[in-house]
Design a protein around this motif. Sequence first.
Motif, PDB file in Angstrom:
ATOM      1  N   THR B  45      16.401  62.273 145.039  1.00  0.00           N
ATOM      2  CA  THR B  45      16.463  63.368 145.560  1.00  0.00           C
ATOM      3  C   THR B  45      15.210  64.310 145.428  1.00  0.00           C
ATOM      4  OG1 THR B  45      18.646  63.688 145.997  1.00  0.00           O
ATOM      5  CG2 THR B  45      17.621  65.681 146.403  1.00  0.00           C
ATOM      6  N   GLN B  85      20.516  65.407 151.505  1.00  0.00           N
ATOM      7  CA  GLN B  85      21.451  64.570 150.997  1.00  0.00           C
ATOM      8  C   GLN B  85      22.852  65.740 151.377  1.00  0.00           C
ATOM      9  OE1 GLN B  85      21.227  64.091 146.717  1.00  0.00           O
ATOM     10  NE2 GLN B  85      23.088  62.971 146.834  1.00  0.00           N
ATOM     11  N   ASP B 161      18.170  60.779 152.888  1.00  0.00           N
ATOM     12  CA  ASP B 161      18.425  61.033 151.600  1.00  0.00           C
ATOM     13  C   ASP B 161      20.021  60.714 151.372  1.00  0.00           C
ATOM     14  OD1 ASP B 161      18.811  61.037 148.730  1.00  0.00           O
ATOM     15  OD2 ASP B 161      18.152  63.338 148.877  1.00  0.00           O
ATOM     16  N   GLU B 162      20.474  59.425 151.103  1.00  0.00           N
ATOM     17  CA  GLU B 162      21.775  59.056 150.902  1.00  0.00           C
ATOM     18  C   GLU B 162      22.727  59.546 152.297  1.00  0.00           C
ATOM     19  OE1 GLU B 162      23.556  58.856 147.345  1.00  0.00           O
ATOM     20  OE2 GLU B 162      21.855  59.051 146.191  1.00  0.00           O
TER      21      GLU B 162
END
Lengths: 376, 316
Positions: B45, B85, B161-162
């Motif tokens: 991140t 995220q 992001d994820e």
Amino acid sequence: MFLHNLFYELKSSLRAKELIIWLMIFPIILGTFFKIAFGDLYDKQTKMDTIKTAVVGIENDPNFRTVIEQIEQEDEPLLKAEYLDEEKALEKLANGDVTGVIYAGDDMSLTVSDTGIEQSVLRVFIQQYSTKAGIIKETLASDPSKLGEVTKALMADASPNHAEPLTKGNTDFYIEYMYNLIAMVAMYGSITGLHIAVGNQANLSPLGARKCCSPTPKALSTLAGIIGSWLVQAVCMVICVSFTAFVLKTDYGKNLPYVYLAAILGGITGVSMGFFVGSIGRMKNSMKVAICMTGSMLCCFLSGLMMGNIKGWIAMKFPVFNNLNPAALVADSISSLNLYTGHERYFTKLMYMCGISAVFITLGLILTRRRKYADL
Amino acid sequence: MANSVVKIDNIVKRYGELLALDHFSLDIKEGEVFGLLGPNGSGKTTTINCLLSLLAYDKGDIEIFGKKMTPVSYDIKKKIGIIMQNVAVFDELTVYENIDYFCGLYINDKKLRKQYVEDAINFVGLGDFRKFYPKKLSGGLLRRLNIACGIAHKPKLIILDEPTVAVDPQSRNKILEGIESLNRDGATIIYTSHYMEEVEQLCTRIAIMDKGKKIAEGSKDELKRMIKNTETVTVEVLGLTQSMLDELSALPHVYDVKYDGQKAVISCSGGKHNLIRILDTLQKKEVSFGRVYSELPTLNDVFLEITGKALRDKED
Ligand SMILES: Nc1ncnc2c1ncn2[C@@H]1O[C@H](COP(=O)(O)OP(=O)(O)OP(=O)(O)O)[C@@H](O)[C@H]1O
Ligand SMILES: [Mg+2]
């Protein structure tokens, strides 16, 4: 771009129902209580006659006599005094010939045999006289002819809870509370202002971070947010004033448009204050909300929401402060409509509100101007 | 050679004492699906946030589409789609409105935007939910909304992001398929995850990171070729003696044998017929065994071999 941001800002704030409802409902409930508690008194009070008073020991404080004589010269004097010895005075009190007995001297005191509006007015009157005795003494010493003016000014500045009709406006006993209530709703605007600051800062919220990744400049979306909150708060203020005017039947006379204006400007000041608080540093959001709430309540307290005469006391000790306290400015601007015939004082207060808002917004924008953060 | 879309050159990022990115470099080419794989806290991140110019970094340079990336590079930001995220949507706006809001930060033309928002809704399959508020969406649907908000403006570079954290396998597959189709339509993708299966399935090139450093980079086959493990044979077997284990270890190509009383895990490097040889050995000694399976190396093995620790816990 700007309109797009503004549109969604308005949409989302108007839908944040809980927030708005709570910000509105609390003051409305409070206002209704005021009405129930004091509205009745008000009806009696409008027909209130000059209060018959006995004064004991006037020789201890000749100035007091001068002040009373000054008051007695008015068209509808607040009180009419008889100067008696203690025994006689108490006898008259017992017979109901006078409402209260004032003991003049360094330690002023009041004896009453009953409770009620007239008794309260007397109490407030001697409290204010005591606090202001210094100024009055000075006036007497330097230029006694100005005494009338000075007493009038002092009374007005303290927004006293008495019924001395300085102008033909409304001078409800509890109306000051209504003004403070409007001030409170205005101050609660700080919560929405706070959300704007937080929602546009990458290091304060995920939403802020997400917005910062877009090609819309931060200043633009922040400004759209501020203006959106101002509009929403203005609507809240209009609802609030309308509620006091039409449901609680607070009589603003032909001053109502001015009351709306002052309330709206007060709301704008509240939002701006919140925006500033939201912009300072990195604190937990709940912490900032707490600061805003406490700050708002403190402003309201100092403007007399809980204790009617605190503002008078501040006017005595730190005269500048009432012009820096947004809540006091709102309450004062509205009450000045009743206390003064011209609107000069009203517009002065409004100017102060504009000034304070401008300072808060500028400081907030400076604080949030940063574009890259050391950590998120 | 395709053009570089993202070039990260030797960036160093400190959070106070903590060195979050340690001379980290990447070069991502147009049309790639680039995977950034690393355990929790490895700096994925942080990399993304530096890339987006949200975070200030201590050293190094970042270029996107051949230009230096700064917080005011609005022309670059226009072409980036970001799925963070942390889900970032307005609670007070509906699915449709949220997507329209974010799309509107990029696209001014109302008619075009309307089309784009519809495309995004169809793309993530939220057609039945357009009037829903985010609070009413399940975790997986919320993630899909987050994705729709990030890609509605049809960006050339998409950073995820994820995006599949806390998403059930079915939704996860939908998301992965979607990403593949975005890539087919010409977008370059950066995908971070600590799920190696996802990264293996999706990404054309992968960088593995740990503690702020890039420890390996390449296609998944290249990565697997970097390590000596080529096959792991697991045999469920009770009561193996030490001499038996020694005998297994001595087999050709076997370089490691682990036994926990129930399962023998035998790591092999190169050679053929490793499984048969192992089973022969056991049979000759008349050891009876249960299930037997042979696995090709995974990215986890790569990570394990380079760092000496597992990428993540097995049950995760
Ligand atoms: N704001 C911050 N302040 C201090 N340290 C931070 C901050 N953000 C992240 N870190 C630290 O920096 C390191 C890298 O964090 P980062 O969030 O980039 O990891 P990640 O790979 O994204 O992990 P995850 O898989 O959990 O999302 C971690 O050790 C983390 O503790
Ligand atoms: Mg992360």
